[in-house]
Motif scaffolding. Sequence first.
Motif, PDB file in Angstrom:
ATOM      1  N   SER A   1     -66.258  -9.196  13.758  1.00  0.00           N
ATOM      2  CA  SER A   1     -67.138  -8.681  14.810  1.00  0.00           C
ATOM      3  C   SER A   1     -67.030  -7.156  14.881  1.00  0.00           C
ATOM      4  O   SER A   1     -66.059  -6.559  14.439  1.00  0.00           O
ATOM      5  N   LYS A   2     -68.038  -6.555  15.469  1.00  0.00           N
ATOM      6  CA  LYS A   2     -68.123  -5.092  15.541  1.00  0.00           C
ATOM      7  C   LYS A   2     -66.943  -4.496  16.292  1.00  0.00           C
ATOM      8  O   LYS A   2     -66.511  -5.019  17.310  1.00  0.00           O
ATOM      9  N   VAL A   3     -66.475  -3.360  15.788  1.00  0.00           N
ATOM     10  CA  VAL A   3     -65.488  -2.558  16.517  1.00  0.00           C
ATOM     11  C   VAL A   3     -66.269  -1.608  17.413  1.00  0.00           C
ATOM     12  O   VAL A   3     -67.172  -0.908  16.959  1.00  0.00           O
ATOM     13  N   LEU A   4     -65.917  -1.601  18.692  1.00  0.00           N
ATOM     14  CA  LEU A   4     -66.648  -0.794  19.670  1.00  0.00           C
ATOM     15  C   LEU A   4     -65.734   0.247  20.301  1.00  0.00           C
ATOM     16  O   LEU A   4     -64.536   0.009  20.482  1.00  0.00           O
ATOM     17  N   TYR A   5     -66.328   1.373  20.632  1.00  0.00           N
ATOM     18  CA  TYR A   5     -65.617   2.476  21.269  1.00  0.00           C
ATOM     19  C   TYR A   5     -66.341   2.841  22.556  1.00  0.00           C
ATOM     20  O   TYR A   5     -67.558   2.697  22.650  1.00  0.00           O
ATOM     21  N   SER A   6     -65.616   3.376  23.501  1.00  0.00           N
ATOM     22  CA  SER A   6     -66.213   3.903  24.715  1.00  0.00           C
ATOM     23  C   SER A   6     -66.659   5.338  24.444  1.00  0.00           C
ATOM     24  O   SER A   6     -65.854   6.188  24.049  1.00  0.00           O
ATOM     25  N   ARG A   7     -67.943   5.606  24.632  1.00  0.00           N
ATOM     26  CA  ARG A   7     -68.465   6.949  24.408  1.00  0.00           C
ATOM     27  C   ARG A   7     -67.798   7.947  25.366  1.00  0.00           C
ATOM     28  O   ARG A   7     -67.471   9.059  24.983  1.00  0.00           O
ATOM     29  N   ALA A   8     -67.560   7.532  26.608  1.00  0.00           N
ATOM     30  CA  ALA A   8     -66.925   8.420  27.588  1.00  0.00           C
ATOM     31  C   ALA A   8     -65.508   8.787  27.146  1.00  0.00           C
ATOM     32  O   ALA A   8     -65.094   9.941  27.278  1.00  0.00           O
ATOM     33  N   ASP A   9     -64.760   7.822  26.613  1.00  0.00           N
ATOM     34  CA  ASP A   9     -63.404   8.106  26.134  1.00  0.00           C
ATOM     35  C   ASP A   9     -63.424   9.056  24.943  1.00  0.00           C
ATOM     36  O   ASP A   9     -62.607   9.975  24.854  1.00  0.00           O
ATOM     37  N   LEU A  10     -64.356   8.829  24.024  1.00  0.00           N
ATOM     38  CA  LEU A  10     -64.477   9.713  22.861  1.00  0.00           C
ATOM     39  C   LEU A  10     -64.832  11.139  23.301  1.00  0.00           C
ATOM     40  O   LEU A  10     -64.257  12.108  22.806  1.00  0.00           O
ATOM     41  N   MET A  11     -65.754  11.243  24.246  1.00  0.00           N
ATOM     42  CA  MET A  11     -66.139  12.565  24.738  1.00  0.00           C
ATOM     43  C   MET A  11     -64.971  13.250  25.435  1.00  0.00           C
ATOM     44  O   MET A  11     -64.765  14.457  25.270  1.00  0.00           O
ATOM     45  N   ALA A  12     -64.187  12.486  26.196  1.00  0.00           N
ATOM     46  CA  ALA A  12     -63.052  13.062  26.919  1.00  0.00           C
ATOM     47  C   ALA A  12     -62.015  13.631  25.952  1.00  0.00           C
ATOM     48  O   ALA A  12     -61.496  14.734  26.161  1.00  0.00           O
ATOM     49  N   VAL A  13     -61.715  12.899  24.879  1.00  0.00           N
ATOM     50  CA  VAL A  13     -60.737  13.386  23.902  1.00  0.00           C
ATOM     51  C   VAL A  13     -61.288  14.605  23.175  1.00  0.00           C
ATOM     52  O   VAL A  13     -60.567  15.585  22.951  1.00  0.00           O
ATOM     53  N   GLU A  14     -62.578  14.577  22.841  1.00  0.00           N
ATOM     54  CA  GLU A  14     -63.187  15.718  22.165  1.00  0.00           C
ATOM     55  C   GLU A  14     -63.127  16.966  23.038  1.00  0.00           C
ATOM     56  O   GLU A  14     -62.757  18.059  22.570  1.00  0.00           O
ATOM     57  N   LYS A  15     -63.459  16.822  24.315  1.00  0.00           N
ATOM     58  CA  LYS A  15     -63.425  17.972  25.234  1.00  0.00           C
ATOM     59  C   LYS A  15     -61.992  18.460  25.441  1.00  0.00           C
ATOM     60  O   LYS A  15     -61.745  19.664  25.540  1.00  0.00           O
ATOM     61  N   ALA A  16     -61.038  17.535  25.500  1.00  0.00           N
ATOM     62  CA  ALA A  16     -59.635  17.923  25.664  1.00  0.00           C
ATOM     63  C   ALA A  16     -59.151  18.732  24.467  1.00  0.00           C
ATOM     64  O   ALA A  16     -58.440  19.733  24.633  1.00  0.00           O
ATOM     65  N   GLU A  17     -59.541  18.313  23.262  1.00  0.00           N
ATOM     66  CA  GLU A  17     -59.172  19.083  22.062  1.00  0.00           C
ATOM     67  C   GLU A  17     -59.761  20.488  22.113  1.00  0.00           C
ATOM     68  O   GLU A  17     -59.099  21.461  21.790  1.00  0.00           O
ATOM     69  N   LYS A  18     -61.023  20.575  22.513  1.00  0.00           N
ATOM     70  CA  LYS A  18     -61.684  21.878  22.574  1.00  0.00           C
ATOM     71  C   LYS A  18     -61.012  22.791  23.606  1.00  0.00           C
ATOM     72  O   LYS A  18     -60.754  23.960  23.336  1.00  0.00           O
ATOM     73  N   LEU A  19     -60.695  22.235  24.790  1.00  0.00           N
ATOM     74  CA  LEU A  19     -60.031  23.019  25.823  1.00  0.00           C
ATOM     75  C   LEU A  19     -58.630  23.442  25.365  1.00  0.00           C
ATOM     76  O   LEU A  19     -58.200  24.550  25.660  1.00  0.00           O
ATOM     77  N   ASN A  20     -57.943  22.572  24.672  1.00  0.00           N
ATOM     78  CA  ASN A  20     -56.616  22.904  24.156  1.00  0.00           C
ATOM     79  C   ASN A  20     -56.688  24.094  23.214  1.00  0.00           C
ATOM     80  O   ASN A  20     -55.853  24.991  23.274  1.00  0.00           O
ATOM     81  N   CYS A  21     -57.716  24.130  22.377  1.00  0.00           N
ATOM     82  CA  CYS A  21     -57.882  25.262  21.449  1.00  0.00           C
ATOM     83  C   CYS A  21     -58.202  26.546  22.211  1.00  0.00           C
ATOM     84  O   CYS A  21     -57.700  27.619  21.854  1.00  0.00           O
ATOM     85  N   ILE A  22     -59.022  26.456  23.243  1.00  0.00           N
ATOM     86  CA  ILE A  22     -59.401  27.656  24.001  1.00  0.00           C
ATOM     87  C   ILE A  22     -58.204  28.190  24.791  1.00  0.00           C
ATOM     88  O   ILE A  22     -57.914  29.372  24.786  1.00  0.00           O
ATOM     89  N   ILE A  23     -57.493  27.297  25.472  1.00  0.00           N
ATOM     90  CA  ILE A  23     -56.398  27.719  26.330  1.00  0.00           C
ATOM     91  C   ILE A  23     -55.190  28.172  25.528  1.00  0.00           C
ATOM     92  O   ILE A  23     -54.529  29.146  25.874  1.00  0.00           O
ATOM     93  N   ASN A  24     -54.909  27.486  24.445  1.00  0.00           N
ATOM     94  CA  ASN A  24     -53.697  27.788  23.675  1.00  0.00           C
ATOM     95  C   ASN A  24     -53.955  28.627  22.434  1.00  0.00           C
ATOM     96  O   ASN A  24     -53.135  28.637  21.518  1.00  0.00           O
ATOM     97  N   LYS A  25     -55.112  29.316  22.374  1.00  0.00           N
ATOM     98  CA  LYS A  25     -55.384  30.134  21.199  1.00  0.00           C
ATOM     99  C   LYS A  25     -54.424  31.326  21.161  1.00  0.00           C
ATOM    100  O   LYS A  25     -53.991  31.846  22.184  1.00  0.00           O
ATOM    101  N   LEU A  26     -54.101  31.711  19.987  1.00  0.00           N
ATOM    102  CA  LEU A  26     -53.123  32.794  19.807  1.00  0.00           C
ATOM    103  C   LEU A  26     -53.794  34.131  19.725  1.00  0.00           C
ATOM    104  O   LEU A  26     -54.782  34.353  19.210  1.00  0.00           O
TER     105      LEU A  26
END
Length: 94
Positions: free
Chosen positions: A69-94
Amino acid sequence: MIVIELYELKNICMEMASLGAANYVKMTKPADDLISQREAYREFQECRVKKWVQKGLITTTRGGASIRSKVLYSRADLMAVEKAEKLNCIINKL
């Protein structure tokens, strides 16, 4: 002290608003939030999605009881992790 450019702050606000809308859909219509693995790979890049699953940042569900059967993902969860990665890069940039 963290210094963020105005355009970065504007983009962060817009992205958080879209994340809020996605979470609203997840709460009110959970079935509309789920996307297939193929769609998740296309929208968020396969290597990134696999990395997030491996790290335990997102979980998968199956569309049925079968192994095939199909593997399903939550779009909201994927978006949250993507945004967290982006914010981590902005905040912790050297």
